[in-house]
Structure formats: C-alpha cells, structure tokens
Design a protein around this motif. Structure first.
Motif, mmCIF file in Angstrom:
data_model
loop_
_atom_site.group_PDB
_atom_site.id
_atom_site.type_symbol
_atom_site.label_atom_id
_atom_site.label_comp_id
_atom_site.label_asym_id
_atom_site.label_seq_id
_atom_site.Cartn_x
_atom_site.Cartn_y
_atom_site.Cartn_z
ATOM 1 N N UNK A 168 -1.533 -5.606 14.267
ATOM 2 C CA UNK A 168 -0.400 -4.987 14.949
ATOM 3 C C UNK A 168 0.738 -4.718 13.967
ATOM 4 N N UNK A 169 0.979 -5.677 13.074
ATOM 5 C CA UNK A 169 2.019 -5.471 12.056
ATOM 6 C C UNK A 169 1.648 -4.305 11.147
ATOM 7 N N UNK A 170 0.358 -4.225 10.777
ATOM 8 C CA UNK A 170 -0.086 -3.132 9.918
ATOM 9 C C UNK A 170 0.059 -1.784 10.619
ATOM 10 N N UNK A 171 -0.227 -1.745 11.904
ATOM 11 C CA UNK A 171 -0.114 -0.497 12.665
ATOM 12 C C UNK A 171 1.331 -0.019 12.724
ATOM 13 N N UNK A 172 2.257 -0.980 12.801
ATOM 14 C CA UNK A 172 3.674 -0.618 12.833
ATOM 15 C C UNK A 172 4.168 -0.118 11.475
ATOM 16 N N UNK A 173 3.413 -0.441 10.418
ATOM 17 C CA UNK A 173 3.753 0.025 9.075
ATOM 18 C C UNK A 173 3.102 1.387 8.888
ATOM 19 N N UNK A 174 3.772 2.425 9.316
ATOM 20 C CA UNK A 174 3.196 3.767 9.385
ATOM 21 C C UNK A 174 2.728 4.342 8.066
ATOM 22 N N UNK A 175 3.187 3.790 6.929
ATOM 23 C CA UNK A 175 2.790 4.338 5.642
ATOM 24 C C UNK A 175 1.635 3.609 5.002
ATOM 25 N N UNK A 176 1.032 2.672 5.732
ATOM 26 C CA UNK A 176 -0.020 1.844 5.145
ATOM 27 C C UNK A 176 -1.392 2.486 5.327
ATOM 28 N N UNK A 177 -1.989 2.879 4.217
ATOM 29 C CA UNK A 177 -3.309 3.497 4.265
ATOM 30 C C UNK A 177 -4.365 2.440 4.529
ATOM 31 N N UNK A 178 -5.471 2.853 5.118
ATOM 32 C CA UNK A 178 -6.538 1.900 5.425
ATOM 33 C C UNK A 178 -7.765 2.094 4.549
ATOM 34 N N UNK A 179 -7.769 3.097 3.702
ATOM 35 C CA UNK A 179 -8.954 3.385 2.902
ATOM 36 C C UNK A 179 -8.981 2.613 1.581
ATOM 37 N N UNK A 180 -7.853 2.542 0.897
ATOM 38 C CA UNK A 180 -7.860 1.923 -0.425
ATOM 39 C C UNK A 180 -6.700 0.971 -0.638
ATOM 40 N N UNK A 181 -6.050 0.551 0.451
ATOM 41 C CA UNK A 181 -4.889 -0.330 0.323
ATOM 42 C C UNK A 181 -5.244 -1.597 -0.442
ATOM 43 N N UNK A 182 -4.439 -1.917 -1.454
ATOM 44 C CA UNK A 182 -4.612 -3.154 -2.205
ATOM 45 C C UNK A 182 -5.547 -3.055 -3.390
ATOM 46 N N UNK A 183 -6.358 -2.017 -3.480
ATOM 47 C CA UNK A 183 -7.361 -1.958 -4.536
ATOM 48 C C UNK A 183 -6.797 -1.523 -5.887
ATOM 49 N N UNK A 184 -5.599 -0.976 -5.901
ATOM 50 C CA UNK A 184 -5.016 -0.520 -7.164
ATOM 51 C C UNK A 184 -3.667 -1.147 -7.457
ATOM 52 N N UNK A 185 -3.048 -1.823 -6.488
ATOM 53 C CA UNK A 185 -1.720 -2.404 -6.702
ATOM 54 C C UNK A 185 -1.822 -3.581 -7.680
ATOM 55 N N UNK A 186 -1.132 -3.447 -8.825
ATOM 56 C CA UNK A 186 -1.243 -4.481 -9.851
ATOM 57 C C UNK A 186 -0.020 -4.433 -10.764
ATOM 58 N N UNK A 187 0.444 -5.608 -11.174
ATOM 59 C CA UNK A 187 1.579 -5.695 -12.087
ATOM 60 C C UNK A 187 1.131 -5.381 -13.508
ATOM 61 N N UNK A 188 2.078 -4.915 -14.318
ATOM 62 C CA UNK A 188 1.793 -4.753 -15.734
ATOM 63 C C UNK A 188 1.868 -6.134 -16.397
ATOM 64 N N UNK A 189 1.471 -6.232 -17.656
ATOM 65 C CA UNK A 189 1.406 -7.524 -18.346
ATOM 66 C C UNK A 189 2.771 -8.215 -18.383
#
Length: 310
Positions: A23-44
């Motif tokens: 439900x929280x994710x649904x309210x976050x209208x900009x959150x994609x469901x296909x690749x969310x989280x797979x590329x988010x990463x900090x630099x060194x």
C-alpha cells in the motif's frame, strides 16, 4: 515523459504486514515495479562515508555478519549488513554466486530502502522494526521474484534502529525462512548486547525477565543501583520515558543476575555449533564443513559442551 509501471496485481495470500508495505508503494506514484532497486548504488566515496557514519555499530555487526556467513553461504545464501537508512555497508557471498550477486545488486553500496526499491527484506524490516521474510511475488519489484529474502533490524544502546541483517537466496522458496529468522534473531540480539555493553561498560548490565523479538530487555545501573540506560525492549514495556544518562530513575521491575555481565565465549561456541547442526539436520560431516573444523573435532566439542544431537 516515461511513467512508472505501478503494480495492481496484489497477491491474494500476501501477509498483512506486506500488504501494508504494498500500500505504501502504491502511494509512491513514481516507484517503478520492473527494475526498482537493481541499479541504486552508492559510489565508493559515499560508501566509505556511510561506513564511517555507522561508527561502532559497523564493527559490532560485522562480527555477527561473519558468523552468519559461515552458516548460510554453504547453503547458497548471500548475507548483507545495512545501515539504518537501507544502505548495504557490507556483504558476504560465495565466489560461485558473484555474478548473480551483482545482477540482483546484493552487494556493498546497494540502496534497499522501501521508498526506492519497493517491498523488500531490508527496506521493509527497517520500516516495520521487526523480522520480515519476502519470497518471490511478494516483492514489489518483478525482477526480484526469483529471490527469497529474510531480514531483521538491530538496535543500539539508546533503543534506536542501528541497521539490519539480511540473508537472500536465489530461489522462490521460503521453506528455510523459520531457520533464517532464528539465526538473524540471535545475531541481532548479540549486536544489541555488544553495543549496550560498549556504551555502558562491563559493569552492571542486567537482563530483565521476558522479552521477545530482536531487542532484549537490558538495563544498565550505576554504582548506586540507579538506572542509567535501557534497551529498546526495556523502554517499550516498562520505562518508555527513560533518559540516559541524565534524569536516571530507579528501575521498577525485577532484575536477573547480581554479577557483572561478562562475555560468555562458551555460550557463543555452543550457539554456533547448535546453529550449524540445525542447518544440517544433525548431520556431523556437513556441519563440520560449515564450521571449518574436522568431524573428530566437532564430535569432541559436542561431547564437551553437552550438546544433544539425536
């Protein structure tokens, strides 16, 4: 403008806690469901800063991460340690699974907040403050449907979430989730205890009766017997307004143990061996391989420690 693909296929059997997460994710209208989280990463440089910011909690948790890795890596799992913001500050995985670890971003520097990656083990357990197991289609992100993840938060000496531990396996099969939650529970409590003792010294750190979940009801007393600190569990159930160290109060509940707390290495060894035997269903050879010792040594330790393995 490309619009995010919002999921509407809510699994019928989704547990209440995960249903709320969706439900929280649904309210976050900009959150994609296909690749969310797979590329988010900090630099060194950002990762180094995150580790520095985590402070003593990083060292305390790394000890348990290594212990956890010894138990779960032979079973195909990856073990992760995150800060309280969902950033993975350390990971342990096998060389054989390195490609899949990178593919699913189960590595240091990855960002697994629920706000950015949707319903997932690390992010959702940090929001809920409790153990979470998410398998297959229970993940918000479609690409994570091949994983089963179990995560557990841990708390610092002031009762705040200091981070989380996660174990993930490349399979849509939660059959071992109960065992994984038990391992993570032990690890989270050990981290909290280590941080509590580090904060209040090795003197009057006492354990109250009862207590469930990743936080144990710990209190710290000064030389006069007045309380100067309380863990998350102790605050929640008996002293929610505790201030440490100023404004110390007498502890109203029953105390267990009159001797100063000391590290119990025998208990730690006992727990490690019992965990390994539990994972191998009592089989000596595979348990010895997990522990990195010979079968004869394991037999001797079982006899010395009085472990029942029938």
């Amino acid at each position: 403008m490309v619009h995010a693909a919002i999921r509407r296929d809510l699994p019928v059997s989704l547990p209440a806690m995960l249903r709320e997460s969706w439900s929280r994710c649904s309210r976050n209208g900009g959150l994609a469901s296909r690749s969310a989280g797979l590329t988010d990463r900090l630099c060194a440089a950002e990762l180094r800063q995150a580790r520095v910011t985590m402070g003593v909690a990083l060292h305390a948790a790394s000890v348990e991460l290594d212990h956890l890795a010894c138990l779960v890596l032979p079973l195909g799992y990856v073990a992760l340690l995150s800060d309280p913001h969902g950033v993975v500050v350390a990971h342990r995985g096998s060389e054989a699974g390195e490609a899949r670890t990178r593919r699913w971003n189960l590595r240091s520097g990855a960002i697994w907040t629920e706000a950015s990656a949707g319903t997932n083990g690390l992010g959702t357990c940090l929001v809920e403050g409790k153990a979470v197991t998410i398998s297959g289609g229970e993940h918000w992100c479609h690409a994570l449907h091949h994983l089963t993840c179990t995560a557990m938060p841990f708390f610092d000496a002031e009762g705040q979430i200091a981070g989380a531990l996660n174990v993930s396996v490349f399979a849509n099969d939660p059959k071992d989730s109960g065992i994984m939650e038990a391992l993570l529970l032990n690890a989270a409590r050990a981290i909290e205890c280590r941080l509590f003792q580090n904060r209040f010294g090795m003197g009057r750190v006492l354990l109250l009766e009862g207590g469930e979940g990743p936080s144990q009801p710990l209190v710290a007393l000064d030389e006069t017997g007045r309380i100067i600190g309380a863990s998350r569990s102790a605050r929640d159930r008996a002293l929610p307004s505790v201030q440490t160290p100023e404004g110390a109060q007498f502890w109203p509940g029953p105390l267990i143990g009159d001797e100063p707390s000391r590290p119990d290495f025998r208990k730690a060894e006992l727990r490690t061996i019992e965990d390994a035997l539990s994972l191998t269903q009592g089989k000596i050879a595979p348990a010895a391989r997990i522990l990195g010792i010979s079968r004869s040594t394991l037999h001797r330790k079982i006899k010395t420690l009085g472990i029942e393995n029938g």
